[in-house]
Write a protein that holds these residues in place. Structure first.
Motif, mmCIF file in Angstrom:
data_model
loop_
_atom_site.group_PDB
_atom_site.id
_atom_site.type_symbol
_atom_site.label_atom_id
_atom_site.label_comp_id
_atom_site.label_asym_id
_atom_site.label_seq_id
_atom_site.Cartn_x
_atom_site.Cartn_y
_atom_site.Cartn_z
ATOM 1 N N SER A 1 9.616 -0.834 -4.052
ATOM 2 C CA SER A 1 9.999 -1.819 -3.040
ATOM 3 C C SER A 1 9.959 -1.161 -1.660
ATOM 4 C CB SER A 1 11.409 -2.335 -3.321
ATOM 5 O OG SER A 1 12.332 -1.277 -3.140
ATOM 6 N N GLN A 2 9.954 -1.995 -0.634
ATOM 7 C CA GLN A 2 9.985 -1.451 0.733
ATOM 8 C C GLN A 2 11.244 -0.614 0.947
ATOM 9 O OE1 GLN A 2 7.444 -2.150 3.326
ATOM 10 N NE2 GLN A 2 8.476 -0.255 3.898
ATOM 11 N N GLU A 3 12.344 -1.072 0.359
ATOM 12 C CA GLU A 3 13.618 -0.334 0.496
ATOM 13 C C GLU A 3 13.479 1.070 -0.106
ATOM 14 O OE1 GLU A 3 17.100 1.472 -0.530
ATOM 15 O OE2 GLU A 3 16.215 0.297 -2.167
ATOM 16 N N ASP B 1 11.269 3.222 2.121
ATOM 17 C CA ASP B 1 12.021 3.659 3.301
ATOM 18 C C ASP B 1 13.000 4.773 2.933
ATOM 19 O OD1 ASP B 1 10.652 1.748 4.683
ATOM 20 O OD2 ASP B 1 12.292 0.277 4.705
ATOM 21 N N GLU C 1 5.377 -2.798 -2.391
ATOM 22 C CA GLU C 1 5.726 -3.793 -1.374
ATOM 23 C C GLU C 1 5.351 -3.300 0.025
ATOM 24 O OE1 GLU C 1 9.509 -6.748 -0.656
ATOM 25 O OE2 GLU C 1 9.951 -4.662 -1.138
ATOM 26 N N ASN C 2 4.791 -4.195 0.829
ATOM 27 C CA ASN C 2 4.522 -3.896 2.236
ATOM 28 C C ASN C 2 5.100 -5.040 3.057
ATOM 29 O OD1 ASN C 2 3.416 -3.692 4.827
ATOM 30 N ND2 ASN C 2 1.564 -2.675 4.078
ATOM 31 N N LYS C 3 6.334 -4.831 3.542
ATOM 32 C CA LYS C 3 7.070 -5.889 4.257
ATOM 33 C C LYS C 3 6.345 -6.301 5.533
ATOM 34 C CE LYS C 3 10.902 -7.561 2.452
ATOM 35 N NZ LYS C 3 12.084 -6.848 1.972
ATOM 36 N N GLU C 4 5.752 -5.322 6.211
ATOM 37 C CA GLU C 4 5.089 -5.600 7.481
ATOM 38 C C GLU C 4 3.943 -6.598 7.290
ATOM 39 O OE1 GLU C 4 4.230 -1.943 9.630
ATOM 40 O OE2 GLU C 4 2.673 -3.059 10.726
ATOM 41 N N GLU C 5 3.144 -6.392 6.231
ATOM 42 C CA GLU C 5 2.016 -7.294 5.987
ATOM 43 C C GLU C 5 2.430 -8.493 5.141
ATOM 44 O OE1 GLU C 5 -1.671 -5.440 4.771
ATOM 45 O OE2 GLU C 5 -1.346 -3.728 6.096
ATOM 46 N N GLY C 6 3.651 -8.469 4.620
ATOM 47 C CA GLY C 6 4.149 -9.580 3.803
ATOM 48 C C GLY C 6 3.425 -9.716 2.467
ATOM 49 N N ASN D 1 0.964 -12.353 -2.673
ATOM 50 C CA ASN D 1 1.799 -12.845 -1.572
ATOM 51 C C ASN D 1 3.216 -13.153 -2.027
ATOM 52 O OD1 ASN D 1 -0.378 -12.800 0.330
ATOM 53 N ND2 ASN D 1 -1.189 -14.614 -0.699
ATOM 54 N N ASN E 1 6.952 -12.112 -4.143
ATOM 55 C CA ASN E 1 7.786 -10.908 -4.158
ATOM 56 C C ASN E 1 7.618 -10.138 -5.475
ATOM 57 O OD1 ASN E 1 9.495 -11.957 -6.153
ATOM 58 N ND2 ASN E 1 10.897 -12.847 -4.651
#
Ligand code: 5GP
Ligand code: MN
Length: 338
Positions: free
Chosen positions: A239-241, A244, A274-279, A315, A317
């Motif tokens: 995940s993005q979390e 990070d 996951e890539n939150k920036e690109e959604g 696209n 989650n």
């Protein structure tokens, strides 16, 4: 490469040209290695050549000879656009449809240059007037070596080019172990070493670059792994979390998908990142044997690639995407387990 296309390329390069050389978005060792090797070659032959990458690439590729001359389309946007517009010839390397260059797609579509494709992925689209497409090839780097040989210039390959070409063959073949690695591939590698490729140093510079946080990220991916024995499948997620938390840097997730395939009996491995920036979720698929992840990625995840290595995206989650992924598996059960 067929005779007609080879002759057209010879003719095209018979006088000095302004040339842009483009790898795919998120370029890997093969994409950067092949574009730089070709760049060195074309410069030596008197052309005015520029490599333009759609975006940034991992630090472990930045030692390659010529890397600091690469334009980053995102960072040097105006200069890159101008360069594409002015180009008389555009080489696209290590991809075969224009959607693979992200934001750069529309600039390539409106360019007036003659397009040359050099690529080893399946199902090429037909934007290029001159095509060298061969899905049996280990890597685009091996094709660049062959192309230069076909142009009668194998002797022009110097140590800088040899280092670039060696790198791409090594990374795309999993260090010479994947199925597309032929005796010919090894002969090319032998010649590259004779021409100055520093094999031990290249392996070290590409693979021994872990940071402590990258190893922790690997630990996290292994922890998250789900094994579905009934489908000979293993998948994992980041995940993005989590990215990070482990201070993700570009390139840190490279190769993580392969761990699933090291499990005995597993023939299909997947990672969802996951890539939150690109959604989106970026997905990597790997297989051993006949199960085509190219078809799987193409049919279900807007992607593609090779029989045993492909990519795609979603696209939705993570939980929705993995649920959808699992719902697809029963129809492939026979193919995956026979
Ligand atoms: P990776 O999983 O390492 O990103 O990519 C595996 C292979 O599939 C590479 O050869 C790469 O060029 C290709 N690939 C990755 N993502 C995509 C995608 O979204 N579309 C297509 N057509 N190919 C992809
Ligand atoms: Mn490649």
């Amino acid at each position: 490469m067929n005779f007609e296309h080879l002759n057209a390329l010879k003719e095209l390069l018979s006088s000095p040209k302004r040339i842009a050389i483009i790898p795919h978005k998120n370029p890997d060792g093969d994409a950067i290695g092949s574009t730089l090797a070709l760049w060195h070659y074309l410069q030596l032959k008197g052309h005015e050549a520029t490599v333009i990458s759609p975006n940034d690439y991992p630090k472990f590729l930045k030692w390659m000879p010529g890397a600091n001359e690469i334009l980053n389309f995102e960072r040097e946007n105006t200069e890159s656009k101008e360069c594409i517009k002015q180009a008389e010839v555009i080489f696209t390397l290590d991809f075969n449809h224009l959607g693979r260059v992200g934001q750069m797609t529309e600039n390539l579509e409106s360019a007036e240059a003659t397009f040359v494709m050099v690529d080893h992925h399946q199902q090429p689209s037909d934007y290029a007037k001159i095509m060298y497409s061969d899905v049996a090839m280990s890597s685009t780097c091996e094709m660049v070596y062959k192309l230069i040989s076909l142009l009668g210039d194998v002797e022009v390959i110097n140590a800088e080019m040899a280092n670039c070409i060696y790198t791409g063959i090594m990374t795309d073949t999993g260090s010479f172990k994947f199925k597309a690695t032929t005796s010919d591939t090894h002969r090319v590698i032998a010649d590259l070493m004779d021409k100055g490729a520093e094999n031990t140093e290249i392996h070290h510079r590409i693979y021994d670059t872990n940071s402590p946080s990258r190893l922790h990220l690997l630990g996290c991916a292994l922890e998250n792994m789900v094994i579905l024995e009934e489908f000979s499948t293993a998948y994992t997620t980041l995940s993005q979390e989590e990215l990070d938390r482990y201070n993700y840097q570009k390139g840190d997730t490279e190769g993580l998908v392969n761990y699933g395939l090291t499990l005995e009996g597993i023939r299909f491995a997947v990672i969802f990142i996951e890539n939150k920036e690109e959604g989106i979720l970026k997905i990597s698929f790997r297989s051993v044997g006949d199960f085509s992840v190219n078809d799987f990625a193409r049919n279900h995840f807007e992607g593609g690639g090779h029989t045993n290595a492909a990519g795609g995206k979603s696209n939705k989650n993570i939980s929705e995407t993995t649920a959808y992924f699992k719902s697809l598996l029963p129809r492939y059960q026979k193919e995956l387990t026979q």
